[in-house]
Write a protein that holds these residues in place. Structure first.
Motif, PDB file in Angstrom:
ATOM      1  N   ALA A  42      -1.761   9.035   6.729  1.00  0.00           N
ATOM      2  CA  ALA A  42      -2.005   8.061   5.662  1.00  0.00           C
ATOM      3  C   ALA A  42      -1.489   8.589   4.320  1.00  0.00           C
ATOM      4  O   ALA A  42      -0.933   7.825   3.523  1.00  0.00           O
ATOM      5  CB  ALA A  42      -3.493   7.738   5.571  1.00  0.00           C
ATOM      6  N   LEU A  45       2.217   8.116   4.244  1.00  0.00           N
ATOM      7  CA  LEU A  45       2.540   6.702   4.016  1.00  0.00           C
ATOM      8  C   LEU A  45       2.320   6.309   2.557  1.00  0.00           C
ATOM      9  O   LEU A  45       3.124   5.567   1.975  1.00  0.00           O
ATOM     10  CB  LEU A  45       1.705   5.813   4.935  1.00  0.00           C
ATOM     11  N   ALA A  82      -1.445   2.046   5.531  1.00  0.00           N
ATOM     12  CA  ALA A  82      -2.116   3.340   5.354  1.00  0.00           C
ATOM     13  C   ALA A  82      -3.630   3.163   5.299  1.00  0.00           C
ATOM     14  O   ALA A  82      -4.380   3.945   5.899  1.00  0.00           O
ATOM     15  CB  ALA A  82      -1.610   4.022   4.091  1.00  0.00           C
TER      16      ALA A  82
END
Length: 184
Positions: A42, A45, A82
């Motif tokens: 995440a 991203l 994300a």
């Protein structure tokens, strides 16, 4: 901005009266923290989204608004992806058990849960097609057979890869939560 889905409740202890002790029992809770693989993906991203947003601002100053709008949309899609990645996992509440995936969410009321158990089986490594031997937390429902349902979580998913003790604690907490609410 607080992100409550990143925090986990206090761990399960044998001396507790209830499976998940916390103040507001009516909220959906994830009884474990997101793993480092999930948080790292995440973060990458979101880093990518920051570059795309920077590009969108540069395009907004030099090109027609339609082009910058398209790039802003791509950045927004990456940010939403994300956040959805961080939200994935198993959540519990008095209403039932919720398995949040990237593309969808399945909620099972406690009345339809027969058992939540940990089994030794081949599991997918980080969700990829490759399988390895590991443990999986499975849900057995009244209206379906146990063989067709995907596992709730495994020792080799993005939350527990390399963290077998954390998997055991999370599985014990979810199993205790299920046992408490199936009796009620």
């Amino acid at each position: 901005m607080p992100l409550p889905f990143l925090t986990a409740d206090r761990g399960f202890e044998a001396t507790d009266d209830v499976a998940l002790p916390f103040d507001d029992r009516e909220r959906w809770r994830r009884p474990y923290r997101p793993g480092p693989w999930r948080v790292g993906a995440a973060a990458i991203l979101l880093l990518l989204a920051s570059f795309v947003l920077f590009a969108a601002v540069a395009i907004a100053f030099t090109a027609p608004p339609a082009r910058s709008g398209l790039v802003f949309g791509v950045a927004l899609a990456v940010i939403v992806g994300a956040l959805r990645l961080l939200r994935m996992g198993v959540w519990v509440s008095p209403q039932g058990l919720r398995h949040v995936g990237f593309a969808g969410t399945r909620t099972t009321p406690w009345e339809r849960v027969v058992a939540v158990r940990t089994v030794q089986q081949p599991v997918r490594w980080l969700g990829l097609p490759r399988t390895v031997q590991g443990q999986a937390l499975t849900l057995v429902r009244r209206d379906r057979s146990a063989g067709g349902a995907p596992p709730l979580m495994t020792t080799h998913n993005a939350d527990f890869l390399g963290r077998v003790e954390a998997f055991d604690r999370a599985a014990d907490t979810i199993e205790a939560w299920a046992a408490e609410h199936r009796r009620a």
